[in-house]
Design a protein around this motif. Structure first.
Motif: not given
Ligand SMILES: Nc1ncnc2c1ncn2[C@@H]1O[C@H](COP(=O)(O)OP(=O)(O)OP(=O)(O)O)[C@@H](O)[C@H]1O
Ligand SMILES: [Mg+2]
Ligand SMILES: [Zn+2]
Ligand SMILES: [Zn+2]
Length: 320
Positions: A47-57, A67-80
């Motif tokens: 949504g234009g934020r440049g990063h996404v929350l990804v769920e990990r276990e 346990r499930r937890y969330e990490v912030m990852e760089t979105c492909t649009c930022t890489k572009l």
């Protein structure tokens, strides 16, 4: 290729403007520049934020279990965006904006080899590793700059590599200007010694003054010592002997003028850059030489198809 995953539109069709690449390359002034294609300007993933929350276990302790937890990852649009910035920083001339491996045509076996050497370099390039570069020698208009540009563009847009293109006489001029502003040669060469992949075009051109030779020597030596890759293109011959002089045409056809121009044409890169630099090139680069009769793409087709030895002189302009 993560960047390409964004490419298909919602209905699964590739964009007609960028062909699904998500970026467009165009001429801006005298430079080749890239921009995000309209189809990809709005990122639906973040949504234009440049990063996404990804769920990990993950399991942190046996007692708690997985346990499930969330990490912030760089979105492909930022890489572009980063890759587009890398492309813009290459300093590619506008005339090479469209250059890629797909639209390169071979008229000679050596051009085929040039294309595969360049492609192999680009596709097998490992960041942080030390790759052997290449040097392409050939007459004017045979696509040497095209291949350098295609290589740097691939590295920047597909891998995000920091590269740089320099035409050697512009490099000398920049350094001379720097001197006048009171900078040292090292200060000016510094940034160029550090780029990951440097392409030096028109190697051997210039007056061959001590200033030019020392500058070039320092630049190549620094890159050599740091284990960085440098690519080259040149109009001068790589052949170890003046073979080209003997083989040009049956000697009966040749006037004194012809032999003189043939001698000039056969001028060797080794003599232009000196033994020290040439010796390093031998170690650092794969050599590719296009033969003298490779057609000049800048000339109109009729002329290109005409037998070269019927043209005035030997059918090619001497230098530029
Ligand atoms: N083999 C080829 N296939 C496709 N396009 C080519 C080829 N050779 C040259 N061109 C195109 O022709 C133009 C001139 O080519 P380029 O600048 O790469 O030549 P060059 O070998 O670097 O010449 P010079 O020695 O004068 O610098 C460019 O627009 C380039 O894209
Ligand atoms: Mg060129
Ligand atoms: Zn598009
Ligand atoms: Zn995004």
């Amino acid at each position: 290729m993560a960047v390409r995953e964004m490419a298909p539109k919602a209905n699964g069709e590739a964009c007609g403007v960028c062909g699904g690449r998500t970026y467009v390359i165009e001429r801006r002034g005298d430079q080749a520049q890239a921009r995000i294609c309209a189809c990809s300007e709005h990122c639906s993933v973040c949504g234009g934020r440049g990063h996404v929350l990804v769920e990990r276990e993950g399991e942190f302790s046996q007692k708690m279990g997985p346990r499930r937890y969330e990490v912030m990852e760089t979105c492909t649009c930022t890489k572009l965006r980063t890759r587009i910035a890398r492309f813009d920083a290459l300093g590619l001339p506008a005339s090479a904006a469209h250059a890629n491996f797909e639209n390169y045509r071979s008229y000679e076996e050596a051009q085929d080899r040039g294309r595969s050497v360049a492609m192999q370099f680009a596709y097998q390039y490992v960041q942080g590793g030390s790759s052997k570069g290449y040097i392409i020698s050939g007459p004017v208009g045979t696509g040497k700059t095209h291949l350098l540009a295609a290589t740097l563009a691939h590295l920047a847009l597909e891998l995000g590599v920091r590269g740089r293109y320099v035409e050697i006489s512009l490099l000398y001029a920049t350094i001379r200007r720097g001197f006048q502003e009171g900078k040292s040669g090292g200060e000016i060469i510094g940034p160029l010694s550090e780029v990951e992949v440097l392409a030096i075009d028109e190697l051997g051109k210039g007056r061959g003054s001590p200033f030019e030779m020392e500058t070039l020597d320092e630049l190549i030596a620094r890159r050599y010592n740091a284990g960085r890759t440098t690519l080259f293109a040149t109009n001068y011959s790589l052949e170890p002997e003046r073979r080209a002089m003997r083989s040009a045409a049956p000697s009966g056809y040749r006037t004194t003028d012809d032999s003189r121009s043939a001698a000039r044409e056969a001028e060797l890169l080794r003599e232009r850059v000196g033994e020290r630099i040439y010796s390093r090139l031998c170690e650092l680069c794969t050599f590719v030489e296009f033969p003298k009769e490779t057609p000049d793409r800048r000339r109109p087709r009729q002329e290109m198809n005409a037998p070269m030895h019927h043209a005035a002189g030997n059918g090619r302009p001497q230098g530029r």
